[in-house]
Scaffold this motif. Sequence first.
Motif, mmCIF file in Angstrom:
data_model
loop_
_atom_site.group_PDB
_atom_site.id
_atom_site.type_symbol
_atom_site.label_atom_id
_atom_site.label_comp_id
_atom_site.label_asym_id
_atom_site.label_seq_id
_atom_site.Cartn_x
_atom_site.Cartn_y
_atom_site.Cartn_z
ATOM 1 N N PRO A 1 58.717 51.483 70.082
ATOM 2 C CA PRO A 1 58.695 51.206 68.641
ATOM 3 C C PRO A 1 57.446 51.691 67.930
ATOM 4 O O PRO A 1 57.521 52.223 66.812
ATOM 5 C CB PRO A 1 58.831 49.686 68.585
ATOM 6 C CG PRO A 1 59.598 49.335 69.824
ATOM 7 C CD PRO A 1 59.104 50.289 70.866
ATOM 8 N N PHE A 2 56.272 51.546 68.545
ATOM 9 C CA PHE A 2 55.049 51.967 67.857
ATOM 10 C C PHE A 2 55.015 53.481 67.678
ATOM 11 O O PHE A 2 54.487 53.984 66.675
ATOM 12 C CB PHE A 2 53.794 51.466 68.592
ATOM 13 C CG PHE A 2 53.525 52.116 69.921
ATOM 14 C CD1 PHE A 2 52.838 53.322 70.004
ATOM 15 C CD2 PHE A 2 53.940 51.510 71.090
ATOM 16 C CE1 PHE A 2 52.586 53.920 71.235
ATOM 17 C CE2 PHE A 2 53.692 52.090 72.330
ATOM 18 C CZ PHE A 2 53.024 53.303 72.390
ATOM 19 N N ALA A 3 55.586 54.221 68.617
ATOM 20 C CA ALA A 3 55.643 55.681 68.481
ATOM 21 C C ALA A 3 56.611 56.077 67.373
ATOM 22 O O ALA A 3 56.351 57.026 66.623
ATOM 23 C CB ALA A 3 56.053 56.317 69.806
ATOM 24 N N GLN A 4 57.726 55.357 67.273
ATOM 25 C CA GLN A 4 58.658 55.624 66.187
ATOM 26 C C GLN A 4 57.988 55.412 64.831
ATOM 27 O O GLN A 4 58.219 56.177 63.886
ATOM 28 C CB GLN A 4 59.885 54.720 66.329
ATOM 29 C CG GLN A 4 60.716 54.997 67.567
ATOM 30 C CD GLN A 4 61.837 53.987 67.745
ATOM 31 O OE1 GLN A 4 62.061 53.124 66.899
ATOM 32 N NE2 GLN A 4 62.544 54.080 68.861
ATOM 33 N N LYS A 5 57.147 54.393 64.739
ATOM 34 C CA LYS A 5 56.420 54.136 63.494
ATOM 35 C C LYS A 5 55.457 55.277 63.170
ATOM 36 O O LYS A 5 55.290 55.644 62.007
ATOM 37 C CB LYS A 5 55.670 52.815 63.590
ATOM 38 C CG LYS A 5 56.557 51.587 63.652
ATOM 39 C CD LYS A 5 55.728 50.319 63.815
ATOM 40 C CE LYS A 5 56.607 49.081 63.919
ATOM 41 N NZ LYS A 5 55.796 47.846 64.128
ATOM 42 N N LEU A 6 54.820 55.829 64.187
ATOM 43 C CA LEU A 6 53.897 56.943 63.968
ATOM 44 C C LEU A 6 54.649 58.186 63.500
ATOM 45 O O LEU A 6 54.166 58.919 62.626
ATOM 46 C CB LEU A 6 53.114 57.236 65.254
ATOM 47 C CG LEU A 6 52.126 56.154 65.695
ATOM 48 C CD1 LEU A 6 51.483 56.519 67.042
ATOM 49 C CD2 LEU A 6 51.035 55.948 64.649
ATOM 50 N N VAL A 7 55.819 58.425 64.063
ATOM 51 C CA VAL A 7 56.651 59.544 63.611
ATOM 52 C C VAL A 7 57.006 59.371 62.139
ATOM 53 O O VAL A 7 56.889 60.301 61.331
ATOM 54 C CB VAL A 7 57.924 59.652 64.478
ATOM 55 C CG1 VAL A 7 58.938 60.577 63.823
ATOM 56 C CG2 VAL A 7 57.582 60.150 65.877
ATOM 57 N N GLN A 8 57.430 58.173 61.775
ATOM 58 C CA GLN A 8 57.821 57.912 60.394
ATOM 59 C C GLN A 8 56.648 58.060 59.435
ATOM 60 O O GLN A 8 56.810 58.520 58.309
ATOM 61 C CB GLN A 8 58.420 56.505 60.292
ATOM 62 C CG GLN A 8 59.750 56.352 61.023
ATOM 63 C CD GLN A 8 60.187 54.905 61.159
ATOM 64 O OE1 GLN A 8 59.505 53.991 60.682
ATOM 65 N NE2 GLN A 8 61.314 54.685 61.810
#
Length: 333
Positions: free
Chosen positions: A82-89
């Motif tokens: 989840p934290f990586a998905q947030k960084l992508v966004q």
Amino acid sequence: MILDGQSPQAIAEAVRVLRAGGLVAFPTETVYGLGADATSDMAVAGIFKAKGRPADHPLIVHVAAGIKGTEALSRFAQPLPPFAQKLVQAFWPGPLTLIVTRQPGVAAAAAGGQDTIGLRCPSHPVAQALLEACAEQGVPGLAGPSANRFGRVSPTTAQHVHDEFGDALTVIDGGACEVGIESTIVDCSRGAPVLLRPGLITRAQIEAAAGERLSNREVLETPDPRASGTLEAHYAPNAKLRLMDAKAIQAGLDVLGPGAAHIAVWTRAEVRSHSQRVLQRRMPDDAAASAHQLFAVLREFDAEGVKLIWVETPPDTPEWEGVRDRLHRASMG
């Protein structure tokens, strides 16, 4: 051969070369990359050969934005935490590389043989035009380290790349790179974000977007994955670079006096030399402006044939961390 990045014909020619397993240099907002089809180990081997780069030193794979980028993520990476998905966004497209767990059986050469892979979605419009055109023709991502000989100064213009590799390499010209230093790299493969290489995006920005603190690599049980541009000696000019405070630079110039020669200085503070053979350039007070100029200034000094480069040490503040990192590694070369 330098091609105009605004020309659809140039993009089409670049895609043709890449699909045939060749190399194409292309602009990003950070530096120019030396691109090859990331899914072809044979094509990627051409990057290592051209750069003189060890084959176990992994490359960053560049992907398109939007739906094509989402498809490329699924092709190259296992599901992101989840934290990586947030960084992508928060930061894609932009100067952020994520180290993630690689899908088995894909891009092994680009990953340097590791089970992790570095992925980035650049914001440069010419890079995006190329990546989108490649994706439409069955090339989902481009392995793209900086387009220079291994360990040397990164290129921020098409001419820099041409100077390095000559007419044989196809270079897509997208103008001078806006950022000027390589992307921030965050490892997302060990359950917590770890900063592996600083860049324009700061620690505070990463933590705010991820919703959690960056982890201290010393307390993790597993070693850092190998990542692009993280060797102790890197980004080095031909001349010997030394980091010094302004007083030490001025003292050195005073000692050498009128006989000083083959020296270049890059400082924020005003320093004076009694020799007209000392090449002086002013470092901007702003960190982003200094990052934009950094590699171009070092290449200029090398072109002038200096033997020593004295650089005023940047401030020890978060916004200067990327510049400090590049200059420290350059001084170790």
